[in-house]
Design a protein around this motif. Structure first.
Motif, PDB file in Angstrom:
ATOM      1  N   GLY A  15       0.787  -1.212   0.000  1.00  0.00           N
ATOM      2  CA  GLY A  15       0.000   0.000   0.000  1.00  0.00           C
ATOM      3  C   GLY A  15       0.823   1.266   0.000  1.00  0.00           C
ATOM      4  O   GLY A  15       0.273   2.359  -0.229  1.00  0.00           O
ATOM      5  N   GLY A  16       2.104   1.138   0.230  1.00  0.00           N
ATOM      6  CA  GLY A  16       2.975   2.289   0.266  1.00  0.00           C
ATOM      7  C   GLY A  16       3.438   2.711  -1.110  1.00  0.00           C
ATOM      8  O   GLY A  16       3.026   2.154  -2.129  1.00  0.00           O
ATOM      9  N   SER A  17       4.320   3.692  -1.128  1.00  0.00           N
ATOM     10  CA  SER A  17       4.805   4.263  -2.378  1.00  0.00           C
ATOM     11  C   SER A  17       6.314   4.393  -2.371  1.00  0.00           C
ATOM     12  O   SER A  17       6.944   4.549  -1.320  1.00  0.00           O
ATOM     13  CB  SER A  17       4.191   5.654  -2.610  1.00  0.00           C
ATOM     14  OG  SER A  17       2.782   5.596  -2.727  1.00  0.00           O
ATOM     15  N   LEU A  18       6.877   4.326  -3.548  1.00  0.00           N
ATOM     16  CA  LEU A  18       8.281   4.590  -3.776  1.00  0.00           C
ATOM     17  C   LEU A  18       8.425   5.313  -5.101  1.00  0.00           C
ATOM     18  O   LEU A  18       7.602   5.131  -6.005  1.00  0.00           O
ATOM     19  CB  LEU A  18       9.109   3.308  -3.830  1.00  0.00           C
ATOM     20  CG  LEU A  18       9.498   2.616  -2.529  1.00  0.00           C
ATOM     21  CD1 LEU A  18      10.200   1.299  -2.847  1.00  0.00           C
ATOM     22  CD2 LEU A  18      10.390   3.502  -1.680  1.00  0.00           C
ATOM     23  N   ARG A  19       9.467   6.091  -5.199  1.00  0.00           N
ATOM     24  CA  ARG A  19       9.781   6.756  -6.451  1.00  0.00           C
ATOM     25  C   ARG A  19      11.206   6.394  -6.847  1.00  0.00           C
ATOM     26  O   ARG A  19      12.151   6.693  -6.121  1.00  0.00           O
ATOM     27  CB  ARG A  19       9.644   8.272  -6.332  1.00  0.00           C
ATOM     28  CG  ARG A  19       9.843   9.011  -7.659  1.00  0.00           C
ATOM     29  CD  ARG A  19       9.597  10.504  -7.508  1.00  0.00           C
ATOM     30  NE  ARG A  19       9.764  11.226  -8.762  1.00  0.00           N
ATOM     31  CZ  ARG A  19       8.823  11.403  -9.667  1.00  0.00           C
ATOM     32  NH1 ARG A  19       7.610  10.905  -9.458  1.00  0.00           N
ATOM     33  NH2 ARG A  19       9.063  12.081 -10.782  1.00  0.00           N
ATOM     34  N   LEU A  20      11.335   5.752  -7.985  1.00  0.00           N
ATOM     35  CA  LEU A  20      12.627   5.397  -8.525  1.00  0.00           C
ATOM     36  C   LEU A  20      13.079   6.459  -9.514  1.00  0.00           C
ATOM     37  O   LEU A  20      12.269   7.000 -10.266  1.00  0.00           O
ATOM     38  CB  LEU A  20      12.574   4.046  -9.234  1.00  0.00           C
ATOM     39  CG  LEU A  20      12.043   2.861  -8.435  1.00  0.00           C
ATOM     40  CD1 LEU A  20      12.100   1.598  -9.290  1.00  0.00           C
ATOM     41  CD2 LEU A  20      12.818   2.679  -7.143  1.00  0.00           C
ATOM     42  N   SER A  21      14.363   6.724  -9.504  1.00  0.00           N
ATOM     43  CA  SER A  21      14.926   7.684 -10.439  1.00  0.00           C
ATOM     44  C   SER A  21      16.106   7.061 -11.152  1.00  0.00           C
ATOM     45  O   SER A  21      16.796   6.199 -10.604  1.00  0.00           O
ATOM     46  CB  SER A  21      15.366   8.960  -9.718  1.00  0.00           C
ATOM     47  OG  SER A  21      14.264   9.635  -9.152  1.00  0.00           O
ATOM     48  N   CYS A  22      16.338   7.502 -12.353  1.00  0.00           N
ATOM     49  CA  CYS A  22      17.434   7.015 -13.167  1.00  0.00           C
ATOM     50  C   CYS A  22      18.079   8.202 -13.857  1.00  0.00           C
ATOM     51  O   CYS A  22      17.398   8.966 -14.552  1.00  0.00           O
ATOM     52  CB  CYS A  22      16.930   6.005 -14.194  1.00  0.00           C
ATOM     53  SG  CYS A  22      18.162   5.462 -15.396  1.00  0.00           S
ATOM     54  N   THR A  78      16.913  12.475 -16.992  1.00  0.00           N
ATOM     55  CA  THR A  78      16.448  11.544 -15.984  1.00  0.00           C
ATOM     56  C   THR A  78      15.113  10.937 -16.382  1.00  0.00           C
ATOM     57  O   THR A  78      14.345  11.523 -17.147  1.00  0.00           O
ATOM     58  CB  THR A  78      16.284  12.218 -14.612  1.00  0.00           C
ATOM     59  OG1 THR A  78      15.340  13.286 -14.707  1.00  0.00           O
ATOM     60  CG2 THR A  78      17.612  12.767 -14.113  1.00  0.00           C
ATOM     61  N   VAL A  79      14.861   9.772 -15.852  1.00  0.00           N
ATOM     62  CA  VAL A  79      13.570   9.119 -15.982  1.00  0.00           C
ATOM     63  C   VAL A  79      13.192   8.604 -14.604  1.00  0.00           C
ATOM     64  O   VAL A  79      14.054   8.145 -13.848  1.00  0.00           O
ATOM     65  CB  VAL A  79      13.593   7.982 -17.023  1.00  0.00           C
ATOM     66  CG1 VAL A  79      14.568   6.887 -16.620  1.00  0.00           C
ATOM     67  CG2 VAL A  79      12.199   7.415 -17.248  1.00  0.00           C
ATOM     68  N   SER A  80      11.918   8.706 -14.278  1.00  0.00           N
ATOM     69  CA  SER A  80      11.455   8.316 -12.958  1.00  0.00           C
ATOM     70  C   SER A  80      10.290   7.354 -13.072  1.00  0.00           C
ATOM     71  O   SER A  80       9.603   7.297 -14.091  1.00  0.00           O
ATOM     72  CB  SER A  80      11.026   9.541 -12.150  1.00  0.00           C
ATOM     73  OG  SER A  80      12.104  10.428 -11.941  1.00  0.00           O
ATOM     74  N   LEU A  81      10.089   6.616 -12.016  1.00  0.00           N
ATOM     75  CA  LEU A  81       8.951   5.714 -11.913  1.00  0.00           C
ATOM     76  C   LEU A  81       8.316   5.915 -10.553  1.00  0.00           C
ATOM     77  O   LEU A  81       8.902   5.544  -9.527  1.00  0.00           O
ATOM     78  CB  LEU A  81       9.375   4.259 -12.095  1.00  0.00           C
ATOM     79  CG  LEU A  81       8.238   3.243 -12.131  1.00  0.00           C
ATOM     80  CD1 LEU A  81       7.414   3.403 -13.402  1.00  0.00           C
ATOM     81  CD2 LEU A  81       8.785   1.818 -12.034  1.00  0.00           C
ATOM     82  N   GLN A  82       7.156   6.532 -10.542  1.00  0.00           N
ATOM     83  CA  GLN A  82       6.398   6.699  -9.316  1.00  0.00           C
ATOM     84  C   GLN A  82       5.544   5.460  -9.116  1.00  0.00           C
ATOM     85  O   GLN A  82       4.719   5.125  -9.971  1.00  0.00           O
ATOM     86  CB  GLN A  82       5.518   7.944  -9.390  1.00  0.00           C
ATOM     87  CG  GLN A  82       4.654   8.183  -8.163  1.00  0.00           C
ATOM     88  CD  GLN A  82       5.466   8.493  -6.928  1.00  0.00           C
ATOM     89  OE1 GLN A  82       6.391   9.288  -6.986  1.00  0.00           O
ATOM     90  NE2 GLN A  82       5.135   7.851  -5.814  1.00  0.00           N
TER      91      GLN A  82
END
Length: 117
Positions: A15-22, A78-82
């Motif tokens: 149920g939580g969230s993370l944001r990945l960045s590249c 950069t590219v991100s994934l929320q």
């Protein structure tokens, strides 16, 4: 050449969230067309999670639609994934990927995402 470095992985509860960045660097970064995120869970094949073109078109795996959002900032390379509403089945090593207009593929080193129930 393109180098990709991921960040933002970690351990979260369902149920939580993370944001990945590249972050992309190297002499060929201006030739990057498609960027995306892939993941590989233990005992499973690497799967495509999300793609984004230089024009902003996106494509998501059915399993993450409505929960994950991919974005890119060409000015910052950069590219991100929320990732929202995370599920235990999202647990995997997530890899940033890029493909140039010359059809050369590049991969990041991967970042671990673990979702506990």
């Amino acid at each position: 050449q393109v180098q990709l470095v991921e960040s933002g992985g970690g351990l979260v509860q369902a149920g939580g969230s993370l944001r990945l960045s590249c972050a992309a660097s190297g002499g060929s970064i201006f030739n990057i067309n498609v960027m995306g995120w892939y993941r590989q869970a233990p005992g499973r094949q690497r799967e495509q999670v999300a793609l984004i073109t230089r024009g902003g078109s996106t494509n998501y795996a059915d399993s993450v639609k409505g929960r994950f959002t991919i974005s890119r900032d060409n000015a910052k390379n950069t590219v991100s994934l929320q990732m929202n509403s995370l599920k235990p089945e999202d647990t995997a090593v997530y890899y940033c990927a890029a493909r140039t207009t010359g059809n050369t593929n590049y991969w990041g080193q991967g970042t671990q995402v673990t979702v506990s129930s």
